[in-house]
Design a protein around this motif. Structure first.
Motif, PDB file in Angstrom:
ATOM      1  N   SER A  21      -6.564   1.794  -1.486  1.00 18.31           N
ATOM      2  CA  SER A  21      -6.233   0.358  -0.925  1.00 18.31           C
ATOM      3  C   SER A  21      -7.548   0.463   0.146  1.00 18.31           C
ATOM      4  O   SER A  21      -7.707   1.156   0.944  1.00 18.31           O
ATOM      5  CB  SER A  21      -5.123   0.012  -0.287  1.00 18.31           C
ATOM      6  N   GLY A 115       3.922  -7.055  -2.049  1.00 24.10           N
ATOM      7  CA  GLY A 115       3.844  -8.436  -1.675  1.00 24.10           C
ATOM      8  C   GLY A 115       2.791  -9.144  -2.337  1.00 24.10           C
ATOM      9  O   GLY A 115       3.068 -10.326  -2.537  1.00 24.10           O
ATOM     10  N   THR A 116       1.717  -8.887  -2.935  1.00 25.44           N
ATOM     11  CA  THR A 116       1.097  -9.553  -4.134  1.00 25.44           C
ATOM     12  C   THR A 116       1.631 -10.123  -4.974  1.00 25.44           C
ATOM     13  O   THR A 116       1.690 -11.400  -5.430  1.00 25.44           O
ATOM     14  CB  THR A 116      -0.013  -8.595  -4.583  1.00 25.44           C
ATOM     15  N   ASN A 209      -3.259 -10.694   9.635  1.00 27.36           N
ATOM     16  CA  ASN A 209      -4.396 -10.362   8.944  1.00 27.36           C
ATOM     17  C   ASN A 209      -5.442 -10.674   9.290  1.00 27.36           C
ATOM     18  O   ASN A 209      -6.654 -10.469   8.668  1.00 27.36           O
ATOM     19  CB  ASN A 209      -4.173 -10.492   7.290  1.00 27.36           C
ATOM     20  N   ASP A 237       5.034 -16.676   3.995  1.00 26.75           N
ATOM     21  CA  ASP A 237       4.714 -15.320   3.628  1.00 26.75           C
ATOM     22  C   ASP A 237       5.092 -14.356   4.708  1.00 26.75           C
ATOM     23  O   ASP A 237       4.296 -14.160   5.835  1.00 26.75           O
ATOM     24  CB  ASP A 237       2.944 -15.236   3.143  1.00 26.75           C
ATOM     25  N   LYS A 265       6.866  -4.952   2.549  1.00 26.76           N
ATOM     26  CA  LYS A 265       6.930  -3.831   3.533  1.00 26.76           C
ATOM     27  C   LYS A 265       8.318  -3.569   3.769  1.00 26.76           C
ATOM     28  O   LYS A 265       8.832  -2.704   3.252  1.00 26.76           O
ATOM     29  CB  LYS A 265       6.109  -4.515   4.564  1.00 26.76           C
ATOM     30  N   GLU A 398      -6.664  -6.132  11.728  1.00 29.52           N
ATOM     31  CA  GLU A 398      -5.317  -5.788  11.559  1.00 29.52           C
ATOM     32  C   GLU A 398      -4.406  -5.855  12.619  1.00 29.52           C
ATOM     33  O   GLU A 398      -4.843  -5.364  13.491  1.00 29.52           O
ATOM     34  CB  GLU A 398      -5.247  -4.407  10.499  1.00 29.52           C
TER      35      GLU A 398
HETATM   36  P1  KE4 Z   1       0.976  -5.920  -0.898  1.00 29.02           P
HETATM   37  O1  KE4 Z   1       0.623  -6.308  -2.133  1.00 29.02           O
HETATM   38  O2  KE4 Z   1       0.063  -5.096  -0.276  1.00 29.02           O
HETATM   39  O3  KE4 Z   1       2.084  -5.219  -0.456  1.00 29.02           O
HETATM   40  O4  KE4 Z   1       1.244  -7.156   0.072  1.00 29.02           O
HETATM   41  C1  KE4 Z   1       0.254  -8.060   0.101  1.00 29.02           C
HETATM   42  C2  KE4 Z   1       0.569  -8.605   1.751  1.00 29.02           C
HETATM   43  C3  KE4 Z   1       0.734 -10.237   1.490  1.00 29.02           C
HETATM   44  N1  KE4 Z   1       1.152 -10.823   2.425  1.00 29.02           N
HETATM   45  C4  KE4 Z   1       0.972 -10.258   3.678  1.00 29.02           C
HETATM   46  C5  KE4 Z   1       1.165 -11.260   4.924  1.00 29.02           C
HETATM   47  C6  KE4 Z   1       0.530  -9.074   3.843  1.00 29.02           C
HETATM   48  O5  KE4 Z   1      -0.048  -8.545   5.202  1.00 29.02           O
HETATM   49  C7  KE4 Z   1       0.184  -8.204   2.682  1.00 29.02           C
HETATM   50  C8  KE4 Z   1      -0.341  -6.843   2.772  1.00 29.02           C
HETATM   51  N2  KE4 Z   1      -0.874  -6.649   4.015  1.00 29.02           N
HETATM   52  C9  KE4 Z   1      -1.720  -5.439   4.207  1.00 29.02           C
HETATM   53  C10 KE4 Z   1      -2.242  -5.198   5.553  1.00 29.02           C
HETATM   54  N3  KE4 Z   1      -2.524  -6.270   6.326  1.00 29.02           N
HETATM   55  C11 KE4 Z   1      -1.600  -4.288   3.276  1.00 29.02           C
HETATM   56  C12 KE4 Z   1      -2.556  -3.011   3.467  1.00 29.02           C
HETATM   57  C13 KE4 Z   1      -3.325  -2.685   2.470  1.00 29.02           C
HETATM   58  O6  KE4 Z   1      -4.047  -3.745   2.049  1.00 29.02           O
HETATM   59  O7  KE4 Z   1      -3.862  -1.691   2.269  1.00 29.02           O
END
Ligand code: KE4
Length: 428
Positions: A21, A115-116, A209, A237, A265, A398
């Motif tokens: 990442s 989260g994506t 973010n 979100d 998370k 961050e």
């Molecule tokens: P993931 O796909 O990384 O699990 O979640 C995406 C996501 C969606 N929405 C919010 C508000 C988020 O903060 C995130 C992911 N956050 C980042 C750090 N700010 C993950 C760390 C990284 O990308 O390695």
């Protein structure tokens, strides 16, 4: 030559950028990433045996701290029964019920593995039920990497200078409208112009973010009213804020009921879990009961469910969030006072167990306030603290996180280390 350097060189030979990442790569602060090999409570231990007080917590999931014994035991017990079945399991129902008990607005939900995937599903669902294509997001907002949301995005996209990523078709990006966080008029203007083409507004209720930026009073009420007026869905979100800022997430703290909520998370307790939830009338539009496609091999993985369930159960302990919030405010207050003693322009934000640090006069309320902060000073601050055994997120964009494992002594030690770094930054 450190073991971390050797590990990084070896990783770079086979993994793109040596990381899985991008924000982990230290591009935002310079230098090479530190390879960690063990976590325990509030601490990380790197491959050279150095210990750090950890304020990243795996980017938010570890609200209990590293290797919480109840969570690791639940994972071991689940794993001993098999890692995956590709069938429904009762563990998924148990975690879903636990989430709904904490966030009653999620009448039904669907588990995914990140989260994506959660935001991608929420967007597809919003577009399907409204029959509209456009979405409003906010500059500096990050929602994972669905193509539609990699427009003026935050987090790693901002850190590495590609807020709008190559590879996103212009025809698709044209459906993504970008507003200014904490500026209701910027949202109203987009609705005035595109109102009935807009399927949804997706927002991080507390921005995490573009570093940590809380909402100004009335901002989310305004979003809720505009969505109601134009028939668009409001998507909170809460991948980062869910179970981080309050037991019921930011929606409980703010008293706002979004139409859809995305989670990640903490809901996985450190293992890969995401979720999208909302009223049954919306959620039942997803296959197999409805026509909107969504699927995933690892969705609802029983071992990951066990980690999430063991985590959420511990969040209900009396005083959990009061203590978590107190740790965050003790940290930001201590850092602010130390910076002031050295005459440094320094601002902080804190909401529940998340916080933001800025080399700026403050207050930091808008994207441009974040972008106006002194990133070079942050880089020096980051490396100064790293050398003193404190691990911040390797990016000025961050948020930081405390956990239930952080003690008052950890906070005091962090402020003392920062005092040394501030003294060096302030110069003779
Ligand atoms: P993931 O796909 O990384 O699990 O979640 C995406 C996501 C969606 N929405 C919010 C508000 C988020 O903060 C995130 C992911 N956050 C980042 C750090 N700010 C993950 C760390 C990284 O990308 O390695």
């Amino acid at each position: 030559m450190t073991a971390s350097h050797r590990a990084f060189m070896r990783a770079r030979s086979v993994i793109a950028g040596g990381v899985n990442s991008p924000v982990r790569a230290f591009k935002g602060v310079g230098g090479e990433p530190i390879f960690m090999q063990r976590g325990e409570g509030a601490y990380l231990f790197d491959v050279d045996g150095r210990r750090y007080i950890d304020y990243v917590g795996a980017w938010g999931p570890l609200v209990l701290g590293h290797a919480d014994p109840d969570v690791t035991r639940a994972v071991a017990d689940a794993a001993a029964r098999g890692l995956a079945f590709g069938t429904p399991t009762e563990a998924e129902t148990e975690l879903a019920l636990e989430v709904r008990a904490l966030m009653p607005g999620l009448e039904k939900l669907r588990f995914v593995s990140s989260g994506t995937e959660a935001t991608m599903t929420a967007l597809r669902l919003a577009r399907a039920v409204t029959g509209r294509d456009k979405v409003i997001k906010f500059e500096g907002g990050y929602h994972g990497h669905p193509d539609s949301l990699l427009v003026k995005a935050g987090s790693g996209a901002l850190t590495l200078g590609v807020p709008t990523s190559p590879g996103v078709p212009a025809a698709l990006a044209a459906h993504t409208l970008v507003a200014r966080f904490n500026d209701p008029d910027s949202v109203g203007a987009l609705f005035d112009r595109h109102g009935h083409e807009i399927a949804a507004v997706i927002v991080e209720p507390v921005a995490g973010n573009m570093n940590c930026v809380p909402p100004v009073a009335g901002f989310h009420e305004h979003l809720r009213a505009l969505c109601d007026q134009y028939g668009a869905l409001l998507i909170f979100d809460e991948v980062m804020t869910g179970f981080r800022v309050a037991p019921g997430g930011a929606q409980a703290l703010l008293g706002i009921r979004p139409d859809l909520t995305t989670l990640g998370k903490i809901i996985g307790g450190g293992l890969p879990v995401g979720a999208v939830g909302g009223p049954a009338a919306l959620m039942d539009q997803l296959l197999p009961d409805g026509p909107v496609f969504q699927a995933g091999t690892n969705s609802g993985n029983p071992v990951a469910m066990a980690a999430g369930l063991a985590t959420l159960k511990k969040l209900k302990a009396p005083g959990f969030y009061e203590t978590l919030s107190q740790r965050a405010t003790d940290l930001t207050t201590g850092l602010s006072q130390a910076a002031a003693r050295h005459g440094l322009a320094y601002a902080t934000n804190a909401v529940g167990g998340m916080f933001g640090l800025f080399f700026a006069e403050g207050p930091v309320r808008y994207y441009e306030d974040v972008m106006g902060a002194d990133v070079d000073r942050f880089r020096s601050f980051f490396h100064g603290l790293l050398g003193l055994g404190v691990y911040l997120a390797p990016s000025a964009y961050e948020a930081g996180f405390v956990s239930a494992a952080h003690t008052q002594a950890d906070i005091k030690a962090t402020v003392a280390a920062a005092e040394q770094v501030f003294s060096r930054l302030a110069g003779p």
